[in-house]
Design an enzyme around this catalytic site. Structure first.
Site, PDB file in Angstrom:
ATOM      1  N   ARG A  32       0.855  -1.196   0.000  1.00  0.00           N
ATOM      2  CA  ARG A  32       0.000   0.000   0.000  1.00  0.00           C
ATOM      3  C   ARG A  32       0.891   1.247   0.000  1.00  0.00           C
ATOM      4  O   ARG A  32       2.118   1.157   0.000  1.00  0.00           O
ATOM      5  CB  ARG A  32      -0.911  -0.003   1.228  1.00  0.00           C
ATOM      6  CG  ARG A  32      -0.156   0.284   2.508  1.00  0.00           C
ATOM      7  CD  ARG A  32      -1.087   0.521   3.682  1.00  0.00           C
ATOM      8  NE  ARG A  32      -0.364   1.178   4.745  1.00  0.00           N
ATOM      9  CZ  ARG A  32      -0.687   1.137   6.024  1.00  0.00           C
ATOM     10  NH1 ARG A  32      -1.744   0.452   6.394  1.00  0.00           N
ATOM     11  NH2 ARG A  32       0.023   1.787   6.915  1.00  0.00           N
TER      12      ARG A  32
ATOM     13  N   ASP B  51       5.765  -7.599   2.038  1.00  0.00           N
ATOM     14  CA  ASP B  51       5.091  -6.787   3.056  1.00  0.00           C
ATOM     15  C   ASP B  51       4.624  -7.713   4.174  1.00  0.00           C
ATOM     16  O   ASP B  51       4.718  -8.941   4.052  1.00  0.00           O
ATOM     17  CB  ASP B  51       3.888  -6.036   2.441  1.00  0.00           C
ATOM     18  CG  ASP B  51       3.539  -4.743   3.203  1.00  0.00           C
ATOM     19  OD1 ASP B  51       3.334  -4.812   4.426  1.00  0.00           O
ATOM     20  OD2 ASP B  51       3.464  -3.686   2.571  1.00  0.00           O
TER      21      ASP B  51
ATOM     22  N   ASP C  64       8.681  -9.758   6.370  1.00  0.00           N
ATOM     23  CA  ASP C  64       8.893  -8.861   7.517  1.00  0.00           C
ATOM     24  C   ASP C  64      10.366  -8.483   7.463  1.00  0.00           C
ATOM     25  O   ASP C  64      11.250  -9.342   7.638  1.00  0.00           O
ATOM     26  CB  ASP C  64       8.552  -9.604   8.816  1.00  0.00           C
ATOM     27  CG  ASP C  64       8.791  -8.735  10.054  1.00  0.00           C
ATOM     28  OD1 ASP C  64       9.577  -7.768   9.972  1.00  0.00           O
ATOM     29  OD2 ASP C  64       8.219  -9.050  11.101  1.00  0.00           O
ATOM     30  N   VAL C  65      10.651  -7.218   7.220  1.00  0.00           N
ATOM     31  CA  VAL C  65      12.033  -6.801   6.943  1.00  0.00           C
ATOM     32  C   VAL C  65      12.965  -6.959   8.141  1.00  0.00           C
ATOM     33  O   VAL C  65      14.177  -6.851   7.999  1.00  0.00           O
ATOM     34  CB  VAL C  65      12.097  -5.349   6.416  1.00  0.00           C
ATOM     35  CG1 VAL C  65      11.399  -5.234   5.072  1.00  0.00           C
ATOM     36  CG2 VAL C  65      11.545  -4.348   7.441  1.00  0.00           C
TER      37      VAL C  65
ATOM     38  N   ASN D 148      11.656   0.209   1.258  1.00  0.00           N
ATOM     39  CA  ASN D 148      10.597   1.198   1.494  1.00  0.00           C
ATOM     40  C   ASN D 148       9.846   0.981   2.802  1.00  0.00           C
ATOM     41  O   ASN D 148       9.300   1.943   3.355  1.00  0.00           O
ATOM     42  CB  ASN D 148       9.621   1.142   0.311  1.00  0.00           C
ATOM     43  CG  ASN D 148       8.333   1.878   0.579  1.00  0.00           C
ATOM     44  OD1 ASN D 148       8.297   3.104   0.529  1.00  0.00           O
ATOM     45  ND2 ASN D 148       7.261   1.139   0.882  1.00  0.00           N
TER      46      ASN D 148
ATOM     47  N   TYR E 107      12.125   7.926  14.618  1.00  0.00           N
ATOM     48  CA  TYR E 107      11.972   8.040  13.162  1.00  0.00           C
ATOM     49  C   TYR E 107      13.127   8.847  12.572  1.00  0.00           C
ATOM     50  O   TYR E 107      13.752   8.443  11.584  1.00  0.00           O
ATOM     51  CB  TYR E 107      10.621   8.707  12.854  1.00  0.00           C
ATOM     52  CG  TYR E 107      10.226   8.688  11.394  1.00  0.00           C
ATOM     53  CD1 TYR E 107       9.721   7.535  10.807  1.00  0.00           C
ATOM     54  CD2 TYR E 107      10.333   9.831  10.607  1.00  0.00           C
ATOM     55  CE1 TYR E 107       9.341   7.516   9.466  1.00  0.00           C
ATOM     56  CE2 TYR E 107       9.956   9.820   9.274  1.00  0.00           C
ATOM     57  CZ  TYR E 107       9.461   8.665   8.702  1.00  0.00           C
ATOM     58  OH  TYR E 107       9.096   8.650   7.379  1.00  0.00           O
TER      59      TYR E 107
ATOM     60  N   LYS F 247      15.967   7.464  10.029  1.00  0.00           N
ATOM     61  CA  LYS F 247      16.081   7.996   8.668  1.00  0.00           C
ATOM     62  C   LYS F 247      17.435   8.663   8.428  1.00  0.00           C
ATOM     63  O   LYS F 247      17.947   8.646   7.307  1.00  0.00           O
ATOM     64  CB  LYS F 247      14.922   8.950   8.373  1.00  0.00           C
ATOM     65  CG  LYS F 247      13.539   8.264   8.361  1.00  0.00           C
ATOM     66  CD  LYS F 247      13.444   7.156   7.319  1.00  0.00           C
ATOM     67  CE  LYS F 247      12.024   6.599   7.186  1.00  0.00           C
ATOM     68  NZ  LYS F 247      11.923   5.550   6.162  1.00  0.00           N
TER      69      LYS F 247
ATOM     70  N   THR G 106      -0.584   9.282   2.218  1.00  0.00           N
ATOM     71  CA  THR G 106      -0.695   7.817   2.363  1.00  0.00           C
ATOM     72  C   THR G 106      -1.375   7.528   3.698  1.00  0.00           C
ATOM     73  O   THR G 106      -1.574   8.431   4.514  1.00  0.00           O
ATOM     74  CB  THR G 106       0.705   7.151   2.394  1.00  0.00           C
ATOM     75  OG1 THR G 106       1.335   7.475   3.642  1.00  0.00           O
ATOM     76  CG2 THR G 106       1.586   7.558   1.239  1.00  0.00           C
TER      77      THR G 106
ATOM     78  N   THR H 210       0.270   9.129   6.796  1.00  0.00           N
ATOM     79  CA  THR H 210       0.215  10.572   7.064  1.00  0.00           C
ATOM     80  C   THR H 210      -1.213  11.116   7.092  1.00  0.00           C
ATOM     81  O   THR H 210      -1.414  12.324   6.977  1.00  0.00           O
ATOM     82  CB  THR H 210       1.021  11.336   5.984  1.00  0.00           C
ATOM     83  OG1 THR H 210       0.491  10.984   4.701  1.00  0.00           O
ATOM     84  CG2 THR H 210       2.498  10.999   6.052  1.00  0.00           C
TER      85      THR H 210
HETATM   86  P1  NDP Z   1       2.476   3.183   4.758  1.00  0.00           P
HETATM   87  O1  NDP Z   1       2.292   3.000   6.237  1.00  0.00           O
HETATM   88  O2  NDP Z   1       1.300   3.566   3.937  1.00  0.00           O
HETATM   89  O3  NDP Z   1       3.102   1.848   4.123  1.00  0.00           O
HETATM   90  C1  NDP Z   1       4.194   1.222   4.712  1.00  0.00           C
HETATM   91  C2  NDP Z   1       4.071  -0.260   4.506  1.00  0.00           C
HETATM   92  O4  NDP Z   1       5.166  -0.927   5.166  1.00  0.00           O
HETATM   93  C3  NDP Z   1       2.789  -0.819   5.131  1.00  0.00           C
HETATM   94  O5  NDP Z   1       2.209  -1.776   4.275  1.00  0.00           O
HETATM   95  C4  NDP Z   1       3.309  -1.421   6.411  1.00  0.00           C
HETATM   96  O6  NDP Z   1       2.494  -2.400   7.002  1.00  0.00           O
HETATM   97  C5  NDP Z   1       4.625  -2.006   5.914  1.00  0.00           C
HETATM   98  N1  NDP Z   1       5.453  -2.477   7.003  1.00  0.00           N
HETATM   99  C6  NDP Z   1       5.492  -2.061   8.304  1.00  0.00           C
HETATM  100  N2  NDP Z   1       6.348  -2.815   8.996  1.00  0.00           N
HETATM  101  C7  NDP Z   1       6.888  -3.716   8.144  1.00  0.00           C
HETATM  102  C8  NDP Z   1       7.829  -4.760   8.273  1.00  0.00           C
HETATM  103  N3  NDP Z   1       8.404  -5.079   9.455  1.00  0.00           N
HETATM  104  N4  NDP Z   1       8.167  -5.487   7.173  1.00  0.00           N
HETATM  105  C9  NDP Z   1       7.577  -5.212   5.993  1.00  0.00           C
HETATM  106  N5  NDP Z   1       6.667  -4.256   5.801  1.00  0.00           N
HETATM  107  C10 NDP Z   1       6.313  -3.503   6.865  1.00  0.00           C
HETATM  108  O7  NDP Z   1       3.669   4.216   4.615  1.00  0.00           O
HETATM  109  P2  NDP Z   1       4.080   5.190   3.399  1.00  0.00           P
HETATM  110  O8  NDP Z   1       3.734   4.587   2.109  1.00  0.00           O
HETATM  111  O9  NDP Z   1       3.628   6.545   3.731  1.00  0.00           O
HETATM  112  O10 NDP Z   1       5.679   5.183   3.602  1.00  0.00           O
HETATM  113  C11 NDP Z   1       6.550   4.350   2.872  1.00  0.00           C
HETATM  114  C12 NDP Z   1       7.986   4.748   3.213  1.00  0.00           C
HETATM  115  O11 NDP Z   1       8.196   6.115   2.874  1.00  0.00           O
HETATM  116  C13 NDP Z   1       8.331   4.621   4.703  1.00  0.00           C
HETATM  117  O12 NDP Z   1       9.661   4.183   4.853  1.00  0.00           O
HETATM  118  C14 NDP Z   1       8.191   6.049   5.197  1.00  0.00           C
HETATM  119  O13 NDP Z   1       8.969   6.285   6.354  1.00  0.00           O
HETATM  120  C15 NDP Z   1       8.690   6.810   3.996  1.00  0.00           C
HETATM  121  N6  NDP Z   1       8.241   8.188   3.949  1.00  0.00           N
HETATM  122  C16 NDP Z   1       6.896   8.488   3.893  1.00  0.00           C
HETATM  123  C17 NDP Z   1       6.488   9.800   3.847  1.00  0.00           C
HETATM  124  C18 NDP Z   1       5.063  10.195   3.769  1.00  0.00           C
HETATM  125  O14 NDP Z   1       4.780  11.414   3.856  1.00  0.00           O
HETATM  126  N7  NDP Z   1       4.122   9.291   3.607  1.00  0.00           N
HETATM  127  C19 NDP Z   1       7.475  10.885   3.881  1.00  0.00           C
HETATM  128  C20 NDP Z   1       8.841  10.469   3.943  1.00  0.00           C
HETATM  129  C21 NDP Z   1       9.194   9.154   3.963  1.00  0.00           C
HETATM  130  P3  NDP Z   1       1.698  -2.060   8.404  1.00  0.00           P
HETATM  131  O15 NDP Z   1       0.494  -1.313   8.020  1.00  0.00           O
HETATM  132  O16 NDP Z   1       1.423  -3.383   9.009  1.00  0.00           O
HETATM  133  O17 NDP Z   1       2.607  -1.214   9.270  1.00  0.00           O
END
Ligand code: NDP
Length: 244
Positions: free
Chosen positions: A16, A37, A60-61, A87, A152, A156, A187, A190
């Site tokens: 997602r 994911d 799971d990363v 990501n 966080y 980062k 997303t 946020t």
């Molecule tokens: P989302 O929360 O929408 O998506 C992140 C995905 O990663 C989710 O499906 C989440 O699952 C999954 N996830 C969490 N933990 C793990 C794990 N241990 N192993 C595998 N997957 C996992 O986040 P975004 O799309 O907004 O963010 C994506 C990346 O971009 C992140 O690294 C974020 O820090 C970075 N980012 C985002 C910004 C933003 O404004 N959105 C800005 C700057 C950076 P679950 O729902 O279970 O947690």
């Protein structure tokens, strides 16, 4: 257009949000994509939507065994592994005196250690393939401080740092390693943050596909001379706003 034709990618956290946009664009531009994911239902649905060029695996990363299985799956299914988009990430916040230690550890474990393990496990396949591109998703919070986001921010900044140390290790193999630093992207992560509450010169949040286009450039051979570098996509958020 086939800007990443012939490449095979793993996108973590690809079910997602921005990760799903990465998977969609990579497939649209000719790559094969393994979506990893912990959200299995969403990930399987996305892979089904994208067709034969995409596949889903539970990844799971924080788990080395999951990584090893994902790499083996990518090579078995699509023949090689040449792109990694680290990501997956979570956000957490609290005042420093109240910040729970388990939240600190979990955030570092997923955002930073997950990225570290991923590079460790994927690089041998990229060496075999005689090249590759690793794209580590940091944040604007990897460039500056942000009140309450201690874990966080630390994670980062860490991602930004190991991008450079690993880039130095693997340049000789034709493997490029870069970091992307998004600002506010709409997303699920946020959904509670309003663009109006931030000082964004462009006055709006971005959509995931706007970040995906930056990732695509770095994944493709168009970025042939970029490594160890920071790619900021933030509507001007971190350039410094001198006046109100
Ligand atoms: P989302 O929360 O929408 O998506 C992140 C995905 O990663 C989710 O499906 C989440 O699952 C999954 N996830 C969490 N933990 C793990 C794990 N241990 N192993 C595998 N997957 C996992 O986040 P975004 O799309 O907004 O963010 C994506 C990346 O971009 C992140 O690294 C974020 O820090 C970075 N980012 C985002 C910004 C933003 O404004 N959105 C800005 C700057 C950076 P679950 O729902 O279970 O947690």
């Amino acid at each position: 257009m086939n800007r990443v034709q012939g490449k095979v990618a793993i996108v973590t956290g690809g079910s997602r949000g921005i990760g799903a946009a990465y998977a969609r664009l990579l497939v649209a531009e000719g790559a094969k994509v393994v979506i990893g994911d912990v959200l299995d239902t969403e990930g399987k649905a996305l892979a089904a939507e994208l067709g034969a060029d995409a596949a889903y695996i539970h990844l799971d990363v924080t788990q080395t065994a999951d990584w090893a299985a994902a790499v083996a799956f990518a090579v078995k299914t699509f023949g090689s592994l040449t792109v990694l988009v680290n990501n997956a990430g979570i956000a957490s916040g609290a005042a420093i005196t109240e910040f729970p230690l388990d939240m600190w550890r979990k955030t570092l474990d997923i955002n930073l250690t997950g990225t570290f393990i991923g590079m460790q496990v994927v690089i041998p396949e990229m060496v075999k393939a005689k090249g590759g591109s690793i794209i580590n998703i940091s944040s604007v919070e990897g460039l500056r401080g942000s009140a309450g986001l201690h874990a966080y921010v630390a994670s980062k900044f860490g991602v930004r740092g190991i991008t450079k140390s690993v880039a130095l290790d693997v340049a000789k193999y034709g493997i490029r390693v870069n970091s992307i630093h998004p600002g506010l992207i709409e997303t699920p992560m946020t959904k509670s943050i309003k663009a109006a509450d931030l000082q964004i010169p462009m006055g709006r949040a971005a959509q995931p596909d706007e970040v995906a286009r930056m990732m695509l450039f770095l994944a493709s051979d168009e970025a042939s001379y970029s490594t160890g570098a920071e790619f900021v996509i933030d509507g001007g958020l971190t350039m410094g706003v001198p006046h109100a």
